[in-house]
Design a protein around this motif. Sequence first.
Motif, PDB file in Angstrom:
ATOM      1  N   PRO B 316      -1.284   9.855   1.389  1.00 15.02           N
ATOM      2  CA  PRO B 316      -1.334   9.099   2.010  1.00 15.02           C
ATOM      3  C   PRO B 316      -1.333   7.699   1.482  1.00 15.02           C
ATOM      4  CG  PRO B 316      -3.011   9.797   3.465  1.00 15.02           C
ATOM      5  CD  PRO B 316      -2.712  10.638   1.810  1.00 15.02           C
ATOM      6  N   LYS B 317      -2.690   7.544   0.856  1.00 14.90           N
ATOM      7  CA  LYS B 317      -2.170   5.628  -0.653  1.00 14.90           C
ATOM      8  C   LYS B 317      -1.254   6.172  -1.143  1.00 14.90           C
ATOM      9  CE  LYS B 317      -5.321   6.560  -4.037  1.00 14.90           C
ATOM     10  NZ  LYS B 317      -4.537   6.896  -4.783  1.00 14.90           N
ATOM     11  N   ALA B 318      -0.405   7.010  -1.871  1.00 14.75           N
ATOM     12  CA  ALA B 318       1.117   7.703  -3.127  1.00 14.75           C
ATOM     13  C   ALA B 318       2.065   6.770  -2.080  1.00 14.75           C
ATOM     14  CB  ALA B 318       0.520   8.845  -3.343  1.00 14.75           C
ATOM     15  N   LYS B 319       1.885   7.007  -0.619  1.00 18.34           N
ATOM     16  CA  LYS B 319       2.868   6.355  -0.354  1.00 18.34           C
ATOM     17  C   LYS B 319       2.900   5.789   0.630  1.00 18.34           C
ATOM     18  CE  LYS B 319       2.936  10.132   2.188  1.00 18.34           C
ATOM     19  NZ  LYS B 319       3.183  11.548   3.371  1.00 18.34           N
ATOM     20  N   LYS B 320       3.690   4.359   0.084  1.00 17.00           N
ATOM     21  CA  LYS B 320       3.487   2.600  -0.113  1.00 17.00           C
ATOM     22  C   LYS B 320       4.012   2.744   1.121  1.00 17.00           C
ATOM     23  CE  LYS B 320       1.870   2.519  -4.655  1.00 17.00           C
ATOM     24  NZ  LYS B 320       1.502   4.082  -4.421  1.00 17.00           N
ATOM     25  N   THR B 321       3.320   1.438   1.612  1.00 14.12           N
ATOM     26  CA  THR B 321       3.750   0.582   3.000  1.00 14.12           C
ATOM     27  C   THR B 321       5.057  -0.069   2.339  1.00 14.12           C
ATOM     28  OG1 THR B 321       2.258  -1.415   2.454  1.00 14.12           O
ATOM     29  CG2 THR B 321       1.425   0.692   4.116  1.00 14.12           C
ATOM     30  N   ARG B 322       5.997  -0.570   3.725  1.00 17.92           N
ATOM     31  CA  ARG B 322       7.045  -2.071   3.680  1.00 17.92           C
ATOM     32  C   ARG B 322       6.333  -3.205   2.421  1.00 17.92           C
ATOM     33  NH1 ARG B 322      11.493  -1.599   5.552  1.00 17.92           N
ATOM     34  NH2 ARG B 322      11.861   0.448   6.740  1.00 17.92           N
ATOM     35  N   ALA B 323       5.569  -3.491   3.220  1.00 19.52           N
ATOM     36  CA  ALA B 323       4.378  -4.847   2.588  1.00 19.52           C
ATOM     37  C   ALA B 323       3.778  -4.291   0.534  1.00 19.52           C
ATOM     38  CB  ALA B 323       3.387  -5.271   2.406  1.00 19.52           C
ATOM     39  N   GLU B 324       3.651  -2.992   0.699  1.00 19.77           N
ATOM     40  CA  GLU B 324       3.185  -1.964  -0.782  1.00 19.77           C
ATOM     41  C   GLU B 324       4.522  -2.587  -1.628  1.00 19.77           C
ATOM     42  OE1 GLU B 324      -1.165  -0.194  -0.125  1.00 19.77           O
ATOM     43  OE2 GLU B 324       1.046   1.405  -0.279  1.00 19.77           O
ATOM     44  N   GLN B 325       5.401  -1.921  -0.826  1.00 17.46           N
ATOM     45  CA  GLN B 325       6.998  -1.472  -1.928  1.00 17.46           C
ATOM     46  C   GLN B 325       7.097  -3.432  -1.595  1.00 17.46           C
ATOM     47  OE1 GLN B 325       9.595   1.003   0.431  1.00 17.46           O
ATOM     48  NE2 GLN B 325       7.992   2.033   0.578  1.00 17.46           N
ATOM     49  N   ALA B 326       7.847  -4.190  -0.922  1.00 22.26           N
ATOM     50  CA  ALA B 326       7.921  -5.635  -1.352  1.00 22.26           C
ATOM     51  C   ALA B 326       7.367  -5.867  -2.257  1.00 22.26           C
ATOM     52  CB  ALA B 326       7.880  -6.482  -0.176  1.00 22.26           C
TER      53      ALA B 326
END
Lengths: 616, 616
Positions: B316-326
Amino acid sequence: MNASIAKTGTKTVSGADADRRARLKRLRAELTARGLDGFIVPRADEHQGEYVAGRSERLAWLTGFTGSAGLAVVLKNKAAVFVDGRYTLQVRAQVDTAQFDCLPIATHMPWDWIAGAMSKGGRIGYDPWLLTPAQAARYEAACKKAGGKLVPVPGNLVDAVWADQPPPPRAPAQVHPNKYAGRTSADKRREIAVALKSAGEDAAVLSAPDSICWLLNVRGADVPRTPFVLSFAVVHRTGAVDWCVDADKITAAVRRHIGKEVRLHAPGTLGDVLDRLGQGGKRVRIDPAGIPMWVMARLKRAGADISRAADPCQLPKAKKTRAEQAGMRSAHKRDGAAVCRFLAWLAAEAPQGGITELAASDRLLACREATGKLRDLSFDTISGSGPNGAIVHYKSTPETNRTLKPGDIYLVDSGGQYLDGTTDITRTVAITIKGKKGPTREMQDRFTRVLKGHIALAMAKFPPGTTGSALDPLARKSLWDAGLDYDHGTGHGVGSYLSVHEGPQRISKAASTVALEPGMVVSNEPGYYKTGEYGIRIENLVMVGAAETPRGGERDMLGFETLTLAPIDRALIDTPMLDTDERAWLDAYHARVWRELNRAVDARTRAWLKSATKPL
Amino acid sequence: MNASIAKTGTKTVSGADADRRARLKRLRAELTARGLDGFIVPRADEHQGEYVAGRSERLAWLTGFTGSAGLAVVLKNKAAVFVDGRYTLQVRAQVDTAQFDCLPIATHMPWDWIAGAMSKGGRIGYDPWLLTPAQAARYEAACKKAGGKLVPVPGNLVDAVWADQPPPPRAPAQVHPNKYAGRTSADKRREIAVALKSAGEDAAVLSAPDSICWLLNVRGADVPRTPFVLSFAVVHRTGAVDWCVDADKITAAVRRHIGKEVRLHAPGTLGDVLDRLGQGGKRVRIDPAGIPMWVMARLKRAGADISRAADPCQLPKAKKTRAEQAGMRSAHKRDGAAVCRFLAWLAAEAPQGGITELAASDRLLACREATGKLRDLSFDTISGSGPNGAIVHYKSTPETNRTLKPGDIYLVDSGGQYLDGTTDITRTVAITIKGKKGPTREMQDRFTRVLKGHIALAMAKFPPGTTGSALDPLARKSLWDAGLDYDHGTGHGVGSYLSVHEGPQRISKAASTVALEPGMVVSNEPGYYKTGEYGIRIENLVMVGAAETPRGGERDMLGFETLTLAPIDRALIDTPMLDTDERAWLDAYHARVWRELNRAVDARTRAWLKSATKPL
């Protein structure tokens, strides 16, 4: 597909269905007699082979389903047949769905189905000769979870109720001469002995017929399409072999050939051989993915120390000897000439109409038989036109037999067994009337993408240690770029006058840890399938070897030598989609096909070949 | 490399060497005192991290070797340091070879070395906090085979003789706000709870600091280059967490942030937390590749039912959230502007002479610091010119520091830690004097091949389920075609203001079963290294996302969004080697770099950027 069934939806109980209901009833009576609540009926035989003898066609006898993979589970009040994606249509056409649920194995694991359907305290029986330890473990865990038990049953329940079951095959074995094998059996046995010693093992049990045939340099005729001698063997760290094989199969010539280090035993005495290993406290290798559960259980009971590891013959067998490599080249030249005769005939006849899929595959067989060297086909020919070509493992029947029509794409996947080698080739050709009816732009686009993938793999250079899974995307890239893909592997290993499908190497999406090594033969067969319309596949066999080191290159690289020789249909190629290197590869391949085959074919074929191998 | 050592061959005992001899002597006295015949000193800390705190630099303290991976074994009469291929030169320069054999781990497994060197009945000690169960098992088997025993030792023997060992780090933890994390800790803990429940587990022990920091949305400063809070945690199927962490690190703000579901414990009480799990007969997940042996042994002793499986936070940590992607996009824009300022300066200054590798990396650091947002570098900058560039994990020191010279290739691999994201970029640039001294044809050929591999991966479209190992050959094909290759992976995962190296996904030759999923960030970094001459690497970070479906495409495909923004040196490109698509990719990338960065840089940099991003 059976048209009447497809049409009516509800089925009348046909004669065959009534027969099968009676069989199912007898099997259920046997369940009760034995105190069981269910029984597992796999399609597999004791050797987990792709082709099985008549007596092992228990699944077909019980359910009517004739596919090459599948499994039935019969409980007292329900039953199901599980098949993979290739057979979802076929199973519903062949099986009486009032008696059996037909389920896709991808989403319905038979062990989960059993666990859901069985009652607490239930006992599910299975034949320990037909499941591997790896398979049995899954059923066992599921039964346990459901509060029941998985029970190995002595004597297959289907055999008990199958009155006219054929006897075990007893085809005479034949010596596979050294001029084809390239290594003596003694030499191979020494290599296996060294491997066992270095692994700290005393012996290995072999149940794969291709391992035994390779190790002893024998071939047989116990099953269709593959020259197997069905048998079991134990190879010892001394290099000696205990071979449990029907004495009727062993001719005087074979007996002389195998020598004293190979001791013959009756098939029924395998248990005694295993018991002796156990009593001696020996460490015995078994391949948990291939050996029957029966063998492992017997070894354990006898006290053997079990080592779970790959069948020791599989990797050495995959690396062809120089003689086998030369044999593969000869077999492919012979086979290529036969295929060209067929393709030339097809190009002349099919556009006139009236050629059916079955007529075409008959003709192809006749062309191969005319070589005078064909021992058997290497698998049932896939001869599919139009929408039938989109069925990856299609087998034409009188019910599905289509007439090839101008505008169609026709896919033919076939191969031959020759003493010097095994072939496997797929060609996809457009049935065209010049200037009138030809392939669509879409067909050309798809065909050219498949071809680009085929060429990318054929031209690949790669360092030692590279696995087939690492090369797989090269064959798919041109399709992926267009949002397309195919749902089968890109390449399988091929035996030398043995099984057309062998491991341990393969080229596929599935992660593999087996490196491609010099002498290995694999297929190169990307494809594209448009359900209900057409199918495309371009398949050559290729052999791994040293690649030429380019100027300035620093590392030894491996590459593929293409073995298969037959033109690739130029009418389906959108030439501007090929880059310079791809075009050069195809032109060079066609020039080679012409050079190697033009003197091996008749005048009519030669004229066609000349045109079919012109540069783009 | 220490020149005097390299020159003399035999070494004089320097002050440092004499110090270290005394240390080794004290350690051996401790061995005797404890009835041991040897002790294992890994470079790893309790968390198996790449960067460790000062007190965990036991290997460096004992042997002088400062590499990021390695291990020493000290027996009574001999000792050895084992390092991987990156460090074979460095280890001989740093370690007193009269005391320690320096051995390459690829051919000398430390467990085999121990087995060969120990006497029957020997007892080899190890610190069970520093080896994982997977590692300990190997040593245990080897010691057993040699007739001896592997013994876990309470209290590290090095700590016992290291008088001025630094104390454990106690940097205050900080809340990682939701605007960067994009998910609350409660939400993440719910996801992990569901995963544990569906696996039939009651709890999981976490020892990886990145897992704990991700799960609790906290960051810290306990080790260099990576904002870790060193600690242990147990996450329960209820979503509650027992967090064993030094109370000094927990500010009031962090305490408020974590809430009541996260219970704080002193680090020394982890054993009690594990005992309670065991006494309750709980099923507890541990990751045998990451957890300390100590944790597993304690759980077993306490009676827990152990489930060996991957750390549940890693995927789950590896799949970045939208905020992390931004955040990653913003961080890369900011970092790219800093790198461009550096590259513009380098282009102006280096050809004049006098710029050293260390001066260059200092300048690059200053450019990043000038953003006002840099928290730390994300790893020690690799700043290598000429032959130093061919050392994959080169670290410039006063002894090796080279002046960049016209005709050189200069490789700089660096990254920054920002609150909104972590960066990692490598650029390889030619130091040229226009019309006089430039890169050779060979350098251009190699650079262009590396670039082609980089572009092939950047442009790749692939179906869901594809693993990094399946994509790896796309990045190598252009090198393989020329008989060339590189001996490192093509891509590693990258955290979001966390470790610059994270799993579970990666792009490499090693077989992987982890599919690339939307939101994962990986590096795209093919290279080429000519020992003693020059090194080339082109590295951008890319993020997995949905690829546009081409017209006529039938399947959903994934692809990469390139995050890193900085020009790729046009002087090193042999343009005719690029095909139309590759050229279009590079021109579009450069146009984007210009568009996104030109207003974020000073006038001098802008002028350089304009020219550096011109179409080819």
